[in-house]
Design an enzyme around this catalytic site. Structure first.
Site, PDB file in Angstrom:
ATOM      1  N   ARG A 167     -11.613  64.207  -6.920  1.00 57.06           N
ATOM      2  CA  ARG A 167     -11.142  63.259  -6.862  1.00 57.06           C
ATOM      3  C   ARG A 167     -11.529  62.632  -6.232  1.00 57.06           C
ATOM      4  O   ARG A 167     -12.425  62.591  -5.219  1.00 57.06           O
ATOM      5  CB  ARG A 167      -9.681  63.666  -6.552  1.00 57.06           C
ATOM      6  CG  ARG A 167      -8.982  64.094  -8.038  1.00 57.06           C
ATOM      7  CD  ARG A 167      -7.466  64.065  -7.491  1.00 57.06           C
ATOM      8  NE  ARG A 167      -6.485  64.904  -8.632  1.00 57.06           N
ATOM      9  CZ  ARG A 167      -6.330  66.046  -8.577  1.00 57.06           C
ATOM     10  NH1 ARG A 167      -6.867  67.310  -7.258  1.00 57.06           N
ATOM     11  NH2 ARG A 167      -5.961  66.781  -9.089  1.00 57.06           N
ATOM     12  N   LYS A 191      -3.555  66.771  -3.915  1.00 54.18           N
ATOM     13  CA  LYS A 191      -1.947  66.010  -4.642  1.00 54.18           C
ATOM     14  C   LYS A 191      -0.870  66.476  -4.089  1.00 54.18           C
ATOM     15  O   LYS A 191      -0.886  67.074  -3.909  1.00 54.18           O
ATOM     16  CB  LYS A 191      -1.942  65.597  -6.196  1.00 54.18           C
ATOM     17  CG  LYS A 191      -2.806  64.561  -6.534  1.00 54.18           C
ATOM     18  CD  LYS A 191      -2.596  64.273  -8.299  1.00 54.18           C
ATOM     19  CE  LYS A 191      -3.340  63.021  -8.878  1.00 54.18           C
ATOM     20  NZ  LYS A 191      -2.951  63.279 -10.413  1.00 54.18           N
ATOM     21  N   HIS A 257     -14.377  59.128 -11.326  1.00 56.75           N
ATOM     22  CA  HIS A 257     -13.475  59.939 -12.315  1.00 56.75           C
ATOM     23  C   HIS A 257     -13.886  60.733 -13.208  1.00 56.75           C
ATOM     24  O   HIS A 257     -13.430  62.120 -14.001  1.00 56.75           O
ATOM     25  CB  HIS A 257     -11.989  59.572 -12.775  1.00 56.75           C
ATOM     26  CG  HIS A 257     -10.840  60.683 -12.877  1.00 56.75           C
ATOM     27  ND1 HIS A 257     -10.579  61.456 -10.961  1.00 56.75           N
ATOM     28  CD2 HIS A 257     -10.324  61.411 -13.179  1.00 56.75           C
ATOM     29  CE1 HIS A 257      -9.411  61.984 -11.574  1.00 56.75           C
ATOM     30  NE2 HIS A 257      -9.619  62.146 -12.975  1.00 56.75           N
ATOM     31  N   HIS A 283      -5.809  71.303 -10.288  1.00 55.54           N
ATOM     32  CA  HIS A 283      -4.757  71.123 -10.974  1.00 55.54           C
ATOM     33  C   HIS A 283      -3.272  72.426 -11.496  1.00 55.54           C
ATOM     34  O   HIS A 283      -3.533  73.858 -10.816  1.00 55.54           O
ATOM     35  CB  HIS A 283      -4.656  71.925 -12.657  1.00 55.54           C
ATOM     36  CG  HIS A 283      -5.541  70.492 -13.307  1.00 55.54           C
ATOM     37  ND1 HIS A 283      -6.859  70.571 -14.300  1.00 55.54           N
ATOM     38  CD2 HIS A 283      -6.064  69.148 -12.645  1.00 55.54           C
ATOM     39  CE1 HIS A 283      -7.169  69.442 -14.600  1.00 55.54           C
ATOM     40  NE2 HIS A 283      -6.928  68.900 -13.348  1.00 55.54           N
TER      41      HIS A 283
END
Length: 311
Positions: A167, A191, A257, A283
């Protein structure tokens, strides 16, 4: 009813401030998520009590009808389904926090459902488009439109984005100490402040080594710097990419992105297994990664119907 503006005094509300501390320290949300959630809660304050109302707000007095009307205002104002769903998530999370802290008994957003999110496939660049984009900084340098420092940095930026699938926020936070040149890997923080290992391909490693060789580097220093020598922002990199897209004759709608989307799709097209791509993207759920298998199938179908004589 029109969608409200955020109440400018919301940040003075004690419960609002504690909610921010909770999200950033306990939930480890990104600054971007907190900024979006804070705007959503501040908009709800404006909707219920008015844009000129002053803190503290009587959050517990808001009922189900106010919550429904608030979300309906965004639906009628043309907000996307994604935006409406985020606002619902933000307010539902805020009231759960108020309940936990004993500041509210009921959660007026708990039973509400947002609009269904339309299923859209991520847009990706073809391999030829990526090659064209990555070649543009060198073309600009050879034609003396940019200097060597900008050329070397920009090449390293886009080679690394495409090579690692990072990212853009993960890329701008990368420090020299995070890169292991001998192994061709790097540690990035994704994240939820979760670290993961990414692989740096040979082209990206060469570009990074050339960038490192321009001047002595502090191990704690950021890898990618702006023209002014500060840490490069996401917006700065987006502007650099827009420039090269225009010069290379590619769509201006493409973003950094999209290089992440392209990274995943091209790996799957070449036979990489889904679990490996999931790990490389960071993910938490395999279902998030599976969207790229649909992209690959659509590309195969496009090729089939455009080429097969009896399609």
């Amino acid at each position: 009813m029109a969608a409200p503006n955020p109440n400018p005094d919301a940040h003075s509300d004690p419960a609002f401030s504690r909610f921010g501390e909770f999200l950033l320290s306990e939930r480890n949300v990104s600054p971007n998520t907190w900024e979006a959630y804070s705007s959503d809660v501040a908009q709800f304050a404006s909707f219920v009590w008015g844009e000129d109302a002053r803190a503290p707000f009587a959050w517990a007095s808001a009922d189900d009808s106010a919550a429904r009307a608030f979300l309906a205002a965004f639906g009628t104002s043309g907000a996307t389904a994604t935006t409406q769903r985020r606002k619902l998530a933000a307010l539902r999370t805020f009231y759960r926090f108020l309940q936990r802290e004993g500041l509210a008994v009921d959660n007026p957003f708990s039973l509400l459902r947002g609009p269904r999110k339309a299923k859209t496939l991520p847009k990706v660049l073809s391999v030829d488009d990526v090659t064209n984009l990555l070649a543009q900084p060198e073309r600009d340098f050879k034609e003396k439109r940019i200097g060597e420092a900008a050329f070397v940095r920009d090449l390293a930026v886009f080679e690394t984005l495409y090579s690692t699938g990072c990212r853009i926020g993960e890329l701008t936070a990368m420090r020299w100490r995070d890169i292991d040149f001998s192994r061709g890997t790097a540690i990035v923080t994704g994240k939820g402040s979760k670290d993961r290992l990414v692989v740096i391909g040979s082209r990206a490693r060469e570009a990074l080594e050339r960038l490192r060789g321009l001047s002595p580097q502090d191990a704690d220093g950021f890898v990618f710097l702006s023209d002014r020598g500060a840490r490069a922002s996401s917006r700065f990199i987006e502007r650099r990419m827009k420039r090269y897209l225009a010069e290379a004759g590619l769509s201006q709608e493409l973003t950094p992105h999209k290089l992440r989307h392209s990274f995943a799709t091209h790996l799957l097209d070449a036979g990489a297994d889904l679990r490996s791509v999931q790990e490389m993207l960071g993910h938490s759920s395999l279902s998030t990664t599976q969207v790229y298998t649909h992209v690959s199938v659509e590309r195969l179908k496009d090729a089939y119907f455009s080429s097969h004589p009896r399609a």
